[in-house]
Scaffold this active site. Sequence first.
Site, PDB file in Angstrom:
ATOM      1  N   LYS A   1      58.848 125.593 114.773  1.00 39.16           N
ATOM      2  CA  LYS A   1      57.229 126.014 114.540  1.00 39.16           C
ATOM      3  C   LYS A   1      56.398 124.945 115.219  1.00 39.16           C
ATOM      4  O   LYS A   1      56.988 123.709 115.673  1.00 39.16           O
ATOM      5  CB  LYS A   1      56.962 125.767 113.056  1.00 39.16           C
ATOM      6  CG  LYS A   1      57.346 124.666 112.341  1.00 39.16           C
ATOM      7  CD  LYS A   1      57.353 124.687 110.985  1.00 39.16           C
ATOM      8  CE  LYS A   1      57.750 123.530 110.239  1.00 39.16           C
ATOM      9  NZ  LYS A   1      58.117 123.501 108.704  1.00 39.16           N
TER      10      LYS A   1
ATOM     11  N   ARG B   1      54.065 125.781  96.826  1.00 36.78           N
ATOM     12  CA  ARG B   1      53.339 125.993  98.283  1.00 36.78           C
ATOM     13  C   ARG B   1      53.503 127.401  98.677  1.00 36.78           C
ATOM     14  O   ARG B   1      52.350 127.928  98.896  1.00 36.78           O
ATOM     15  CB  ARG B   1      54.179 124.917  99.083  1.00 36.78           C
ATOM     16  CG  ARG B   1      53.427 124.848 100.498  1.00 36.78           C
ATOM     17  CD  ARG B   1      53.758 123.831 101.406  1.00 36.78           C
ATOM     18  NE  ARG B   1      55.156 124.477 101.856  1.00 36.78           N
ATOM     19  CZ  ARG B   1      55.877 124.012 103.055  1.00 36.78           C
ATOM     20  NH1 ARG B   1      55.238 122.969 103.662  1.00 36.78           N
ATOM     21  NH2 ARG B   1      57.191 124.496 103.386  1.00 36.78           N
TER      22      ARG B   1
ATOM     23  N   TYR C   1      35.487  99.004 123.126  1.00 35.68           N
ATOM     24  CA  TYR C   1      34.112  99.365 122.429  1.00 35.68           C
ATOM     25  C   TYR C   1      34.129  98.377 121.091  1.00 35.68           C
ATOM     26  O   TYR C   1      35.082  98.031 120.525  1.00 35.68           O
ATOM     27  CB  TYR C   1      34.837 100.733 121.560  1.00 35.68           C
ATOM     28  CG  TYR C   1      34.232 102.051 122.431  1.00 35.68           C
ATOM     29  CD1 TYR C   1      33.046 102.142 122.893  1.00 35.68           C
ATOM     30  CD2 TYR C   1      35.267 102.896 122.647  1.00 35.68           C
ATOM     31  CE1 TYR C   1      32.514 103.353 123.672  1.00 35.68           C
ATOM     32  CE2 TYR C   1      34.829 103.933 123.565  1.00 35.68           C
ATOM     33  CZ  TYR C   1      33.710 104.199 124.011  1.00 35.68           C
ATOM     34  OH  TYR C   1      33.324 105.507 124.660  1.00 35.68           O
TER      35      TYR C   1
ATOM     36  N   MET D   1      39.053 107.465 123.405  1.00 38.39           N
ATOM     37  CA  MET D   1      39.475 108.886 123.597  1.00 38.39           C
ATOM     38  C   MET D   1      40.666 109.158 124.832  1.00 38.39           C
ATOM     39  O   MET D   1      41.672 109.961 124.480  1.00 38.39           O
ATOM     40  CB  MET D   1      38.315 109.935 123.803  1.00 38.39           C
ATOM     41  CG  MET D   1      38.661 111.427 123.781  1.00 38.39           C
ATOM     42  SD  MET D   1      37.368 112.377 124.270  1.00 38.39           S
ATOM     43  CE  MET D   1      36.028 112.254 122.907  1.00 38.39           C
TER      44      MET D   1
END
Length: 349
Positions: free
Chosen positions: A35, A130, A244, A292
């Site tokens: 998955k 679940r 930053y 980022m």
Amino acid sequence: MSTGTLTIDLNALVRNWRALDAVTGADVETAAVVKADGYGLGAARVARALMRAGARRFFVANSEEGAALRAAVGPAPEIGVFTGHMSGDTEMIQDTQLVPMLNSVEQLTRHFEALPGHPFGVQLDTGMNRLGLEPGEWMTLRDLVMQAGPKLLISHLACADEPENPMNAAQLNVFRDMTDGLNVPRSLAATGGILLGPDYHFDLTRPGIGLYGGLPFEGAEQVVRLSLSVVQIRQVAPGEAVGYAGGWVAARPSRVATVSAGYADGIFRALGGKLELFSDMESCPVVGRVSMDALTVDITDLSETPVSLDLICSVQSVDDVAAHAGTIGYEVLTSLGQRYVRRYAGGAA
Ligand SMILES: *Cc1c(COP(=O)(O)O)cnc(C)c1O
């Protein structure tokens, strides 16, 4: 030049599958959970390598993943879908021959009405709360469902990574109560459950994380290496700030490498100040904030000028990175971004 290179060792993956297969008896089948695109490593390549090693059954989370996997592996392997038969998925389940693990009365009804005779499994809830039918529902519906001939009965352990947790034995007992004597193949164990011992193995196991080199499979071989490209190297004088918010200030004349990967590539911002990259065996601290698309790394003590630095390598595993971020290897792997080039080593063809 891409952000970085993710090298996936398919031979190590296959050895992990074989090692987990060897934990269980010869009459226990070992499937593979692929998955989330094979835990971020590429479901198609992973599944094809495991097929060559003998895997005959795969599991995915939803039908879209199942359809994509079917295109990659051809008609032979069985593909089970954990979230079952969702509304709108009927055509895909039929066309790509998926086996939904039916989770609720609603899904059972949908499946029997839309695709009578189409193979299915049933997921039973033994305490995780679940997915799956609860014991009461199952007792009511069992005879009816058994007449339709399920291929598999599964349940999932909530605490299998903690062998001492009494929840494991409790779920095992509930699973036995719900399924003993039914003469349908059963599956309870994922990676953690395999390691809990033979009581948990039943007819089929469903390892995921252990194949990809993650805990709780302590004996796993590392499958992933992540090398990040160095974009630029600069000298930083004492007192100058980097990144930053001026998040780091050089205390000595420093050499700082800027590496082209950041939180958009799954290097969590929370890792700022806690992470090291490696040039071979030499460690280099990440300094300042993770942005980022970039990381800044103090390479003052390196003798060489690196062209790349490793985040995941022989000295820093997926689980080491996870521990620094206060998470688990599963999340690190499945967050690895799409900007990395994925290179596959081994598992030829
Ligand atoms: C993800 C999942 C697995 C695989 O679990 P791992 O801990 O990665 O081995 C098995 N079964 C179900 C139902 C799952 O959701």
